[in-house]
Motif scaffolding. Structure first.
Motif, PDB file in Angstrom:
ATOM      1  N   THR A   1       0.827  -1.192   0.000  1.00 20.26           N
ATOM      2  CA  THR A   1       0.000   0.000   0.000  1.00 20.26           C
ATOM      3  C   THR A   1       0.870   1.254   0.000  1.00 20.26           C
ATOM      4  N   ALA A   2       0.661   2.105  -0.982  1.00 19.41           N
ATOM      5  CA  ALA A   2       1.465   3.313  -1.128  1.00 19.41           C
ATOM      6  C   ALA A   2       0.968   4.092  -2.334  1.00 19.41           C
ATOM      7  N   VAL A   3       1.490   5.298  -2.474  1.00 23.66           N
ATOM      8  CA  VAL A   3       1.321   6.041  -3.710  1.00 23.66           C
ATOM      9  C   VAL A   3       2.478   5.661  -4.620  1.00 23.66           C
ATOM     10  N   TYR A   4       2.159   5.256  -5.822  1.00 24.17           N
ATOM     11  CA  TYR A   4       3.170   4.808  -6.772  1.00 24.17           C
ATOM     12  C   TYR A   4       3.436   5.882  -7.806  1.00 24.17           C
ATOM     13  N   TYR A   5       4.715   6.141  -8.058  1.00 30.09           N
ATOM     14  CA  TYR A   5       5.144   7.175  -8.981  1.00 30.09           C
ATOM     15  C   TYR A   5       6.005   6.579 -10.089  1.00 30.09           C
ATOM     16  N   CYS A   6       5.810   7.045 -11.299  1.00 31.80           N
ATOM     17  CA  CYS A   6       6.749   6.711 -12.355  1.00 31.80           C
ATOM     18  C   CYS A   6       7.695   7.885 -12.548  1.00 31.80           C
ATOM     19  N   ALA A   7       8.873   7.592 -13.047  1.00 31.25           N
ATOM     20  CA  ALA A   7       9.892   8.619 -13.193  1.00 31.25           C
ATOM     21  C   ALA A   7      10.826   8.283 -14.344  1.00 31.25           C
ATOM     22  N   VAL A   8      11.536   9.304 -14.820  1.00 35.61           N
ATOM     23  CA  VAL A   8      12.474   9.160 -15.931  1.00 35.61           C
ATOM     24  C   VAL A   8      13.829   9.711 -15.528  1.00 35.61           C
ATOM     25  N   ASP A   9      14.875   8.985 -15.857  1.00 38.27           N
ATOM     26  CA  ASP A   9      16.246   9.414 -15.618  1.00 38.27           C
ATOM     27  C   ASP A   9      16.876   9.731 -16.965  1.00 38.27           C
ATOM     28  N   THR A  10      16.947  11.004 -17.309  1.00 35.86           N
ATOM     29  CA  THR A  10      17.477  11.396 -18.607  1.00 35.86           C
ATOM     30  C   THR A  10      18.994  11.322 -18.680  1.00 35.86           C
ATOM     31  N   SER A  11      19.645  11.038 -17.569  1.00 38.87           N
ATOM     32  CA  SER A  11      21.093  10.878 -17.568  1.00 38.87           C
ATOM     33  C   SER A  11      21.513   9.437 -17.760  1.00 38.87           C
ATOM     34  N   SER A  12      20.548   8.527 -17.819  1.00 40.53           N
ATOM     35  CA  SER A  12      20.834   7.107 -17.942  1.00 40.53           C
ATOM     36  C   SER A  12      20.075   6.506 -19.098  1.00 40.53           C
ATOM     37  N   SER A  13      20.698   5.510 -19.711  1.00 40.66           N
ATOM     38  CA  SER A  13      20.070   4.820 -20.831  1.00 40.66           C
ATOM     39  C   SER A  13      20.225   3.318 -20.720  1.00 40.66           C
ATOM     40  N   TYR A  14      21.460   2.861 -20.563  1.00 39.90           N
ATOM     41  CA  TYR A  14      21.735   1.430 -20.519  1.00 39.90           C
ATOM     42  C   TYR A  14      21.572   0.824 -19.136  1.00 39.90           C
ATOM     43  N   GLY A  15      21.672   1.637 -18.118  1.00 40.02           N
ATOM     44  CA  GLY A  15      21.597   1.136 -16.764  1.00 40.02           C
ATOM     45  C   GLY A  15      20.183   1.034 -16.236  1.00 40.02           C
ATOM     46  N   THR A  16      20.071   0.400 -15.082  1.00 47.78           N
ATOM     47  CA  THR A  16      18.810   0.295 -14.358  1.00 47.78           C
ATOM     48  C   THR A  16      19.025   0.996 -13.022  1.00 47.78           C
ATOM     49  N   ILE A  17      18.799   2.282 -13.023  1.00 52.55           N
ATOM     50  CA  ILE A  17      19.150   3.123 -11.889  1.00 52.55           C
ATOM     51  C   ILE A  17      18.158   2.953 -10.752  1.00 52.55           C
ATOM     52  N   ARG A  18      18.695   2.785  -9.543  1.00 54.14           N
ATOM     53  CA  ARG A  18      17.879   2.636  -8.348  1.00 54.14           C
ATOM     54  C   ARG A  18      17.916   3.885  -7.469  1.00 54.14           C
ATOM     55  N   TYR A  19      18.824   4.791  -7.758  1.00 56.22           N
ATOM     56  CA  TYR A  19      19.007   5.988  -6.953  1.00 56.22           C
ATOM     57  C   TYR A  19      17.963   7.031  -7.306  1.00 56.22           C
ATOM     58  N   ILE A  20      17.164   7.412  -6.333  1.00 51.47           N
ATOM     59  CA  ILE A  20      16.062   8.324  -6.574  1.00 51.47           C
ATOM     60  C   ILE A  20      16.544   9.685  -7.072  1.00 51.47           C
ATOM     61  N   GLY A  21      17.727  10.116  -6.640  1.00 50.97           N
ATOM     62  CA  GLY A  21      18.238  11.414  -7.029  1.00 50.97           C
ATOM     63  C   GLY A  21      18.625  11.529  -8.490  1.00 50.97           C
ATOM     64  N   SER A  22      18.692  10.420  -9.197  1.00 47.79           N
ATOM     65  CA  SER A  22      19.053  10.441 -10.609  1.00 47.79           C
ATOM     66  C   SER A  22      17.876  10.753 -11.519  1.00 47.79           C
ATOM     67  N   TYR A  23      16.679  10.653 -11.001  1.00 45.36           N
ATOM     68  CA  TYR A  23      15.491  10.815 -11.832  1.00 45.36           C
ATOM     69  C   TYR A  23      15.081  12.274 -11.954  1.00 45.36           C
ATOM     70  N   ASP A  24      14.784  12.669 -13.171  1.00 49.36           N
ATOM     71  CA  ASP A  24      14.544  14.068 -13.503  1.00 49.36           C
ATOM     72  C   ASP A  24      13.071  14.454 -13.564  1.00 49.36           C
TER      73      ASP A  24
END
Length: 126
Positions: free
Chosen positions: A91-114
């Motif tokens: 149970t939570a609010v779910y958010y989608c996000a995009v990391d424009t600094s990454s392409s090939y990786g699977t980033i888990r760091y929230i600060g990377s998402y723009d």
């Protein structure tokens, strides 16, 4: 303007399933890493899943591994999260996000998402 809009949230019984979708507009995100995060009351926003530009790489939080599946359709500029075997702890609010600094990786760091959507509520009853 750039916009991400989540949909598909709702109230489900424990053990049930939901499919969340995120539609992007204003910019094509097919070349960037995308992810899903969630935030429960009293808790920090946490990583759920991510997917690289091609969909060939995915990453999941341990708490959802084996139950959730992230996917994307770059032709439609969308990303989805299939959630199965849902638990009250999901149970939570779910958010989608995009990391424009990454392409090939699977980033888990929230600060990377723009870019972030407004979120969609998922409530799982016991």
């Amino acid at each position: 303007q750039v916009q991400l809009v989540e949909s598909g949230g709702g109230l489900v019984q424990a053990g049930g399933s939901l499919r969340l979708s995120c539609a992007a507009s204003g910019r094509t995100f097919g070349t960037y890493t995308m992810g899903w995060f969630r935030q429960a009351p009293g808790k920090e926003r946490e990583f759920v899943a991510s997917i690289n530009w091609s969909g060939g790489r995915t990453s999941y939080a341990d708490s959802v591994k084996g139950r959730f599946t992230i996917s994307r359709d770059n032709a439609k500029n969308t990303v989805a999260l299939q959630m199965n075997s849902l638990k009250p702890e999901d149970t939570a609010v779910y958010y989608c996000a995009v990391d424009t600094s990454s392409s090939y990786g699977t980033i888990r760091y929230i600060g990377s998402y723009d870019y972030w959507g407004q979120g969609t509520q998922v409530t799982v009853s016991s």
